[in-house]
Scaffold this active site. Structure first.
Site, PDB file in Angstrom:
ATOM      1  CD  GLU A 115      -3.019  -1.138   2.174  1.00 53.50           C
ATOM      2  OE1 GLU A 115      -3.195  -0.088   2.806  1.00 53.50           O
ATOM      3  OE2 GLU A 115      -3.710  -2.142   2.327  1.00 53.50           O
ATOM      4  CG  HIS A 238      -9.177   5.973   1.246  1.00 53.60           C
ATOM      5  ND1 HIS A 238      -9.054   5.729  -0.103  1.00 53.60           N
ATOM      6  CD2 HIS A 238      -8.550   4.949   1.866  1.00 53.60           C
ATOM      7  CE1 HIS A 238      -8.388   4.604  -0.279  1.00 53.60           C
ATOM      8  NE2 HIS A 238      -8.073   4.111   0.907  1.00 53.60           N
ATOM      9  NE  ARG A 284      -4.675   5.262   2.805  1.00 50.86           N
ATOM     10  CZ  ARG A 284      -5.246   4.416   3.619  1.00 50.86           C
ATOM     11  NH1 ARG A 284      -5.869   4.854   4.686  1.00 50.86           N
ATOM     12  NH2 ARG A 284      -5.193   3.136   3.375  1.00 50.86           N
ATOM     13  CG  HIS A 345     -10.226   6.276   5.259  1.00 51.75           C
ATOM     14  ND1 HIS A 345     -11.185   5.319   5.035  1.00 51.75           N
ATOM     15  CD2 HIS A 345      -9.054   5.606   5.423  1.00 51.75           C
ATOM     16  CE1 HIS A 345     -10.614   4.116   5.067  1.00 51.75           C
ATOM     17  NE2 HIS A 345      -9.340   4.267   5.313  1.00 51.75           N
ATOM     18  NE  ARG A 380      -4.966   5.173   8.712  1.00 48.76           N
ATOM     19  CZ  ARG A 380      -5.675   4.193   8.162  1.00 48.76           C
ATOM     20  NH1 ARG A 380      -5.737   3.019   8.726  1.00 48.76           N
ATOM     21  NH2 ARG A 380      -6.344   4.391   7.054  1.00 48.76           N
TER      22      ARG A 380
END
Ligand SMILES: Cc1cc2nc3c(=O)[nH]c(=O)nc-3n(C[C@H](O)[C@H](O)[C@H](O)COP(=O)(O)OP(=O)(O)OC[C@H]3O[C@@H](n4cnc5c(N)ncnc54)[C@H](O)[C@@H]3O)c2cc1C
Length: 532
Positions: A115, A238, A284, A345, A380
């Site tokens: 990811e 997100h 992100r 998100h 995060r």
């Protein structure tokens, strides 16, 4: 009045894991406001980031986490979570959870997903239904544990503290008022060890990937009880939520980009590369901001996630849930790009805790998404939150098992019962729904991916008015879940705005056009809000 040795509010990964750890040491109550499985956890798709491969290392996971956190991660917390993670994940596997595996040179090994922001493949997953499988495994184990009582359809209303009751001792959490949604009665639960595991606050925003339960209740309750709240300006958006009129809140996992998915505009251009050489695999916040800017620049309603270079068989096997859901909405992801938009998100900040999950209010712990532990900093790293929930549940349980209940008068006396006085049933529900919609829209319009002082001040003024109106409702009418959630939503929204206003720089997930650059050393601290 009921009494328990441990009370945990919330039945996601953090709450359930905590209950299982505490159960051998006393009676445990889990209070949860809908059915047991209603949680963000059950919706997690990508998986759990954890070092399990020889090609990976703790150092690399630590480095990636700290890099994503843009200078605000607590290095000790990062190291602790990364290093304790594998043991906690192993415990999940021992409970019967089977992560996906693959054949490598004749033997089976864990199939690791990749990811954004991760320098290695390290995300353990069960297809694209990881959270659902984790929740199912934990809930099954909890239901088999006789020491644990699960109160479903029970909503925590407010914490009971020594200060609120006027005791002349050090302030301390003494219990919680809980609304039994079926009977409409408010029960009093007494405990010296109360853990908030209530998850995040995505519902504060108009567009979110979160389920309906994510209304910021834990942060709002802790705030009212006097606990310190940190870093609420860092809301992760997100980049890829499915854009379809009937599909609100359906996430297209970052793992799709990890498997080669590319975000494109309507002309088919890979525009995120203009913002970052890593393109669609940049962290992100970078991708979400690039999409937001592209949509604003072109006036487009959405952008597109293109994974058509992968075979249909691969997509069906790796992303069965996303594949089927897209098909249900008439989108064949094997043949056409998926329309997507960014959506709120994840809450990186929350109730400030130490390395064991203890908050600034003695007797009150916070774990999981509701807590600000120092792991995520200003942003995060993908798939670190399930891991954080597991590690902090374990640490909080250990700390609370060892803790001595404080000596205070409430040990001997009963707590007062909830008084509804002559409150009436809410006469005009339309006011609740109107205020709810107004908060979510104003947060989206004024406190979204790109901020300015002027928009934040506008949001702040509107929220103060709304809070006054909601407070009047709260005192004059019998409480309901909708009213309580609205009150918590308004409080959480105001905390986000206040935090955002006090950070005069852009860092991680907080981007403001008035201060577009990251500040120097003096900005490298948490945003702390307290009543004192
Ligand atoms: C669509 C989606 C995909 C995600 N994918 C990933 C991923 O792949 N990897 C990853 O690491 N993270 C992922 N996340 C984030 C992750 O799922 C959450 O951060 C994590 O599950 C939070 O766990 P938790 O136990 O803290 O809270 P939750 O799982 O949200 O549980 C909170 C619980 O508290 C209850 N509750 C709330 N308020 C009250 C109240 N007042 N009274 C009683 N009960 C209450 C709720 O009903 C719920 O049971 C994803 C999130 C979403 C929404």
């Amino acid at each position: 009045m009921r009494k328990f040795d441990f009370v945990v509010i919330g039945s996601g990964i953090a709450g359930l894991s905590f209950a299982l750890k505490a159960a051998p040491h006393g009676r445990v109550a889990i209070v949860t406001k809908r059915q047991g499985a209603d949680s963000n956890t059950a919706w997690a798709q990508g998986g759990v980031a954890c070092v399990t491969s020889n090609e990976d290392s703790f150092d690399l996971h630590i480095r990636d986490t700290i890099e994503a956190g843009a200078g605000l991660c607590d290095p000790l917390v990062v190291e602790t979570v990364v290093k304790e993670g594998p043991d906690r994940v192993r415990e999940l596997m021992e409970m019967g959870l089977h992560f996906d595996e693959r054949d490598v040179a004749g033997h089976r090994e864990l199939d690791l997903g990749r990811e954004g922001g991760h320098s290695k493949r390290r995300v353990l997953h069960v297809h694209d239904l990881t959270g659902y499988e984790i929740e199912k495994t934990l809930l099954r184990t909890v239901r088999e544990s006789p020491e644990i009582e699960l109160f479903e359809n029970h909503m925590a209303v407010d914490l009971i503290t020594a200060a609120k009751l006027g005791f002349a001792t050090e302030d301390h959490c003494l219990g919680v008022y809980v609304l039994d949604e079926k009977s409409g009665l408010v029960e009093t639960i007494r405990t010296d060890r109360l853990v908030l595991a209530t998850g995040g606050c995505g519902k504060v925003y108009l567009y979110t990937t979160n389920p309906a339960v994510a209304t910021g209740d834990g942060v709002a309750m802790a705030w009212r009880a006097g606990a310190i709240v940190a870093n609420m300006e860092f809301i992760q958006f997100h980049p890829t939520c499915l854009f379809h009129p009937q599909a609100t809140s359906f996430l297209i996992s970052e793992a799709v980009r990890g498997e080669g998915g590319v975000v494109r505009n309507s002309k088919g251009e890979d525009f995120t590369r203009r913002a970052d050489p890593r393109g669609s695999l940049a962290p992100r916040d970078v991708v979400a901001r690039a999409i937001d800017a592209e949509m604003k620049r072109t006036g487009a309603k959405c952008v597109f996630l293109d994974i058509t270079q992968q075979s249909r068989e691969f997509l069906q096997e790796r992303f069965p849930h996303i594949y089927e859901t897209c098909l249900r909405y008439g989108i064949d992801m094997a043949k056409e790009p998926i329309p997507v938009v960014p959506a709120a998100h994840y809450q990186c900040g929350g109730i400030k805790t130490n390395l064991d999950g203890a908050t600034s209010l003695p007797g009150l712990y916070a774990i999981g998404e509701v807590a600000s532990t120092g792991l995520h900093g200003a942003n995060r790293l993908a798939s670190n939150s399930l891991l954080e929930g597991l590690v902090f549940a374990h640490r909080a349980a250990n700390a609370l098992i060892k803790s001595q209940p404080p000596a205070h008068p409430a040990g001997a006396v009963s707590l007062p019962e909830w008084k509804s006085g002559d409150a009436q049933d809410v006469d005009e529900l339309v006011v609740i729904y109107h205020n709810w919609d107004e908060i979510r829209r104003l947060m989206w319009d004024y406190v979204g991916i790109v901020r300015t002082d002027k928009r934040l001040q506008r949001a702040s003024a509107r929220l103060r008015n709304l809070q006054r109106e909601i407070q009047e409702f709260y005192w004059n009418f019998r409480i309901t879940v909708d009213l309580l959630e609205l009150r918590n939503l308004a409080t959480t929204a105001a905390l986000i705005v206040d935090s955002a206003l006090s950070r005069k720089e852009s860092r991680g997930l907080h981007f403001t056009m008035d201060y577009p650059l990251m500040g120097g050393k003096s900005f490298r601290g948490d945003t702390l809000l307290s009543h004192g």
